[in-house]
Design a protein around this motif. Structure first.
Motif, PDB file in Angstrom:
ATOM      1  N   GLU A  78       0.814  -1.206   0.000  1.00 44.92           N
ATOM      2  CA  GLU A  78       0.000   0.000   0.000  1.00 44.92           C
ATOM      3  C   GLU A  78       0.850   1.259   0.000  1.00 44.92           C
ATOM      4  O   GLU A  78       0.549   2.232  -0.708  1.00 44.92           O
ATOM      5  CB  GLU A  78      -0.934  -0.011   1.218  1.00 44.92           C
ATOM      6  CG  GLU A  78      -1.874   1.186   1.270  1.00 44.92           C
ATOM      7  CD  GLU A  78      -2.781   1.154   2.493  1.00 44.92           C
ATOM      8  OE1 GLU A  78      -3.609   2.057   2.629  1.00 44.92           O
ATOM      9  OE2 GLU A  78      -2.638   0.209   3.289  1.00 44.92           O
ATOM     10  N   ARG A  81       2.271   1.816  -3.463  1.00 47.76           N
ATOM     11  CA  ARG A  81       1.270   2.284  -4.422  1.00 47.76           C
ATOM     12  C   ARG A  81       0.878   3.732  -4.165  1.00 47.76           C
ATOM     13  O   ARG A  81       0.641   4.489  -5.094  1.00 47.76           O
ATOM     14  CB  ARG A  81       0.036   1.391  -4.346  1.00 47.76           C
ATOM     15  CG  ARG A  81       0.251  -0.022  -4.867  1.00 47.76           C
ATOM     16  CD  ARG A  81      -1.084  -0.718  -5.095  1.00 47.76           C
ATOM     17  NE  ARG A  81      -1.898  -0.745  -3.884  1.00 47.76           N
ATOM     18  CZ  ARG A  81      -1.887  -1.735  -2.981  1.00 47.76           C
ATOM     19  NH1 ARG A  81      -1.093  -2.791  -3.162  1.00 47.76           N
ATOM     20  NH2 ARG A  81      -2.680  -1.682  -1.924  1.00 47.76           N
ATOM     21  N   ASP A  82       0.829   4.124  -2.916  1.00 48.48           N
ATOM     22  CA  ASP A  82       0.485   5.515  -2.610  1.00 48.48           C
ATOM     23  C   ASP A  82       1.562   6.489  -3.116  1.00 48.48           C
ATOM     24  O   ASP A  82       1.237   7.608  -3.530  1.00 48.48           O
ATOM     25  CB  ASP A  82       0.303   5.689  -1.100  1.00 48.48           C
ATOM     26  CG  ASP A  82      -0.931   4.959  -0.572  1.00 48.48           C
ATOM     27  OD1 ASP A  82      -1.816   4.649  -1.414  1.00 48.48           O
ATOM     28  OD2 ASP A  82      -0.998   4.703   0.639  1.00 48.48           O
ATOM     29  N   ASN A  86       1.690   7.845 -10.249  1.00 45.67           N
ATOM     30  CA  ASN A  86       0.370   8.458 -10.341  1.00 45.67           C
ATOM     31  C   ASN A  86      -0.450   8.182  -9.079  1.00 45.67           C
ATOM     32  O   ASN A  86      -1.680   8.237  -9.118  1.00 45.67           O
ATOM     33  CB  ASN A  86      -0.377   7.931 -11.569  1.00 45.67           C
ATOM     34  CG  ASN A  86       0.317   8.289 -12.869  1.00 45.67           C
ATOM     35  OD1 ASN A  86       0.868   9.376 -13.004  1.00 45.67           O
ATOM     36  ND2 ASN A  86       0.295   7.363 -13.824  1.00 45.67           N
ATOM     37  N   GLY A  87       0.245   7.908  -7.975  1.00 45.58           N
ATOM     38  CA  GLY A  87      -0.457   7.585  -6.736  1.00 45.58           C
ATOM     39  C   GLY A  87      -0.990   8.817  -6.018  1.00 45.58           C
ATOM     40  O   GLY A  87      -0.595   9.959  -6.325  1.00 45.58           O
ATOM     41  N   PRO A  88      -1.895   8.616  -5.048  1.00 45.52           N
ATOM     42  CA  PRO A  88      -2.493   9.749  -4.305  1.00 45.52           C
ATOM     43  C   PRO A  88      -1.550  10.379  -3.303  1.00 45.52           C
ATOM     44  O   PRO A  88      -1.810  11.485  -2.813  1.00 45.52           O
ATOM     45  CB  PRO A  88      -3.699   9.119  -3.607  1.00 45.52           C
ATOM     46  CG  PRO A  88      -3.307   7.686  -3.445  1.00 45.52           C
ATOM     47  CD  PRO A  88      -2.452   7.327  -4.627  1.00 45.52           C
ATOM     48  N   GLY A  89      -0.469   9.710  -2.955  1.00 53.81           N
ATOM     49  CA  GLY A  89       0.450  10.226  -1.951  1.00 53.81           C
ATOM     50  C   GLY A  89       0.178   9.631  -0.587  1.00 53.81           C
ATOM     51  O   GLY A  89      -0.880   9.033  -0.343  1.00 53.81           O
ATOM     52  N   SER A  90       1.138   9.792   0.327  1.00 52.74           N
ATOM     53  CA  SER A  90       1.016   9.231   1.676  1.00 52.74           C
ATOM     54  C   SER A  90       1.009  10.362   2.694  1.00 52.74           C
ATOM     55  O   SER A  90       1.723  11.376   2.536  1.00 52.74           O
ATOM     56  CB  SER A  90       2.190   8.283   1.958  1.00 52.74           C
ATOM     57  OG  SER A  90       2.145   7.832   3.280  1.00 52.74           O
TER      58      SER A  90
END
Length: 713
Positions: A78, A81-82, A86-90
């Motif tokens: 996870e 992937r974040d 093109n992930g949403p960020g952490s």
């Protein structure tokens, strides 16, 4: 439909293995991650767009990966992937732009939030971009936190100016300097990206894209993205790249470099005018010219630089560069590059860049005006190339010591000596006896005027005064064997002197005339309309004039020095210019043949003196005169015509021998000071008054005065 992302965002690396050109940084980081020896604070520095922020994100992904410790993030968990492309960020990885959040209040806010534990990751990572924008008070506020952070906290500072980060912060971090990406690596990377995008790009356009990116991956991808967006069905062409990026086309650079090599000022300033007329920036043109000269300097030192990859150029351009480098010398190229580099520095902020560009070109075209070491070496390179035209080296083209002293070092000959070679030619040749043999030549020395008569009656001929000392010539086997040898002096005009021949001088003479035209117009007129090269021997160039007036004007006007300097500049040989009278010279026409024609007296078989007297016609009108000999008659004054054959005296009168007349005046002429050979064209009145009337009539007309009638009687 949404437009696609920019290339530098679509192809941002997600692992250290995808980062190009930074192996000196990525390999130690991967080793530290794999061995779980990660520090609490890092400082990434280097030029813009070389991968600092991208590497910081990859490091944060690797630290929070579920499979840690691991060198590269797995990309499946996870956290990976974040933080993907093109992930949403952490929420546990915080990026701060210090350019807008670098004050002391922002640093205090960060310090208060840093003590909270991460939400769902192993570490809370702060990536502070543009760290050099943090104020000194902000760094001081973070100092204690960076020195002793909590176990779950990691700092990554990224900056282009690491010297602006205060030393107390730098000393508490691991510093990794990033570098610019090599051009060849960027070229291969761009080719791969174009294949992925399905757009063709010309090989000649790739170096322009790499040059525009200046070693920055992000800037290079932005330039390529612009070209791909404007590419047509043919893809990215060289014309499209040079036009959009504002670079000088190779055709202009080729033209100006070729003009510099040939010294053609008209072509050079024509290119400058074309640059201005097409709206190009003179500064960019000067920069492109400097880069071209840099390539030529490298090629002159390393001939296989293009093949070995030392120069990133296409195949056809490499061939052109090799040909251009061969037209220059190393000193010339180095001097030209120094002048362009200095001029480019002066152009910064200049209000008249075109004027500065033209001055740079003028300095390159005139190495003779540069008295520095570079200017002297450039002139030596030019002289060596001029000497190589005639197939000689610079050492061979240097003037060598001739066995015969130059004409200017010899004493001026007397009037009798000057008149002797011309009298032999002007006197009508006697009819030779039919049975006479060429073996019975009276004196082999008499053939020496053969070399001088067609080209010019110069004082180089041996003095005829010494010949009366010899007794009556007798046909002997030794002189007879040496007599046929004068056939060889015919090509004497083309004999090598200092490595150059008459053929070389005539072939290079148009270049000398062109150089003289730019120095003095009158000298150029003399060379093109009044004179012609008729001989070259012992480093003396003989210029033939058809009449004495132009020759005197040429000598008195100081034109010889101008022509001599032009020969030195164009041919590279130190010579002397000798102006002579040569009726066979055709100014501006075809050069005369190298082998001079023999005079009439030598073409026919010569007979002994006794046979010649016997064969002379009785009713010639001159039968009572002494027999003809090789000695010139006293009346053969330079410039006078021989008396006609029908001008016989009224009655035969014995006359004094002509050679005896010369001997009688030898003492008087020897005591006289040396005089200019061209000071008088004929005897003046003083010479006539020195003799009595009887002697004058006897010598000139062969008459005898019977009675002198006084005036008034």
């Amino acid at each position: 439909m949404d437009s696609p992302l920019a290339l530098y965002r679509r192809y941002r690396p997600e692992t250290f293995a995808e980062v190009i050109g930074q192996e000196h940084v990525t390999e130690p980081l991967r080793a530290a991650l794999a061995g779980n020896r990660v520090n609490h604070a890092y400082l990434f520095s280097g030029p813009r767009g070389c991968g600092k922020t991208t590497s910081a994100r990859i490091l944060a992904r690797a630290l929070n990966c579920e499979r840690a410790p691991i060198a590269d993030p797995c990309g499946e968990c996870e956290s990976c992937r974040d933080l993907a492309r093109n992930g949403p960020g952490s929420i546990d990885v915080i990026e701060i732009d210090a350019a807008s959040h670098g004050g002391v209040d922002d640093a205090r806010d960060l310090r208060e939030k840093a003590f909270f534990a991460p939400v769902k990751s192993r570490y809370k990572v702060y990536i502070i971009d543009e760290a050099h924008m943090v104020t000194t008070q902000g760094f001081n506020a973070l100092l204690k936190l960076v020195e002793e952070p909590p176990p779950h906290l990691r700092f990554i500072f990224a900056t282009t100016e690491p010297e602006k980060v205060i030393p107390t912060i730098r000393s508490r971090t691991h510093h990794y300097p990033f570098r610019l990406i090599p051009p060849r690596l960027l070229t291969s990377y761009l080719t791969e990206l174009c294949d992925r995008e399905g757009v063709s790009i010309e090989a000649a356009a790739l170096p322009l894209v790499v040059r525009a990116g200046a070693g920055s991956a992000r800037d290079t991808l932005s330039v390529l993205d612009q070209l791909l967006g404007g590419a047509g069905p043919q893809g990215v062409t060289y014309e499209l790249a040079s036009g959009l990026l504002g670079y000088t086309p190779d055709t202009l650079l080729d033209d100006v470099v070729s003009a510099f090599a040939s010294g053609d000022g008209s072509a050079v300033f024509g290119v400058v005018d074309k640059v201005i007329e097409t709206g190009q920036d003179p500064r960019r043109f000067t920069e492109d010219l400097l880069r071209r000269l840099r390539d030529l300097v490298i090629l002159s030192a390393v001939p296989d630089a293009a093949a070995s990859g030392l120069l990133d150029v296409s195949g056809d351009q490499a061939d052109r560069l090799v040909a251009q480098a061969a037209a220059f010398g190393r000193a010339e190229l180095t001097r030209a590059a120094d002048l362009v580099a200095a001029g480019l520095t002066d152009m910064r902020g200049a209000t008249a860049p075109r004027l500065l560009l033209e001055l740079i070109c003028a300095r390159i075209l005139l190495p003779a005006a540069d008295h520095t070491t570079e200017g002297v070496m450039a002139r030596l390179d030019r002289l060596e190339r001029r000497a190589s035209i005639s197939g000689t080296t610079s050492a061979e083209s240097a003037p060598v010591a001739a066995p015969v002293a130059p004409a200017q070092d010899r004493p001026a000959p007397s009037r009798a000596e000057r008149a002797a070679p011309e009298r032999t030619e002007d006197r009508p040749a006697p009819a030779p006896a039919p049975a006479a043999s060429p073996v019975a030549e009276p004196e082999p020395v008499a053939q020496t005027p053969v070399v001088q008569t067609p080209s010019a009656p110069t004082p180089v001929a041996p003095t005829p005064v010494e010949r009366p000392v010899e007794p009556e010539p007798e046909p002997a086997p030794e002189p007879v064997a040496a007599a046929p040898t004068p056939a060889a002096p015919a090509p004497a005009a083309a004999a090598p002197s200092g490595g150059l021949t008459l053929v070389d001088i005539r072939r290079l003479w148009p270049a000398v005339i062109d150089r003289v035209k730019g120095v003095k117009r009158v000298t150029w007129i003399h060379l093109t309309q009044n004179s012609q090269v008729v001989g070259f021997d012992n480093n003396v160039i003989a210029l033939g004039f058809q009449s004495d007036g132009p020759r005197r004007s040429f000598e008195s006007g100081g034109h010889s020095d101008i022509v001599q300097q032009a020969v030195i500049d164009e041919i590279g040989a130190k010579v002397r210019i000798d102006a002579i009278i040569d009726p066979s010279a055709v100014p501006g026409g075809t050069p005369p043949p190298a082998a001079p024609a023999a005079p009439a007296a030598q073409q026919a078989p010569a007979a002994p003196a006794a046979d010649a007297r016997a064969a002379a016609p009785a009713d010639d009108g001159w039968a009572s005169a002494p027999p003809p000999s090789d000695d010139p008659p006293p009346w053969a004054v330079p410039g006078d015509q021989a008396p006609p054959a029908d001008a016989a005296p009224s009655e035969p009168t014995p006359r004094r021998p002509r050679m005896a007349d010369i001997q009688a005046r030898e003492g008087e002429l020897a005591d006289a000071p040396p005089e200019d050979p061209d000071a008088h064209a004929r005897f003046d009145d003083a010479d006539v008054d020195a003799e009595s009337s009887a002697e004058l009539l006897a010598r000139e007309l062969g008459a005898q005065m019977i009675e002198e009638i006084p005036r008034g009687g």
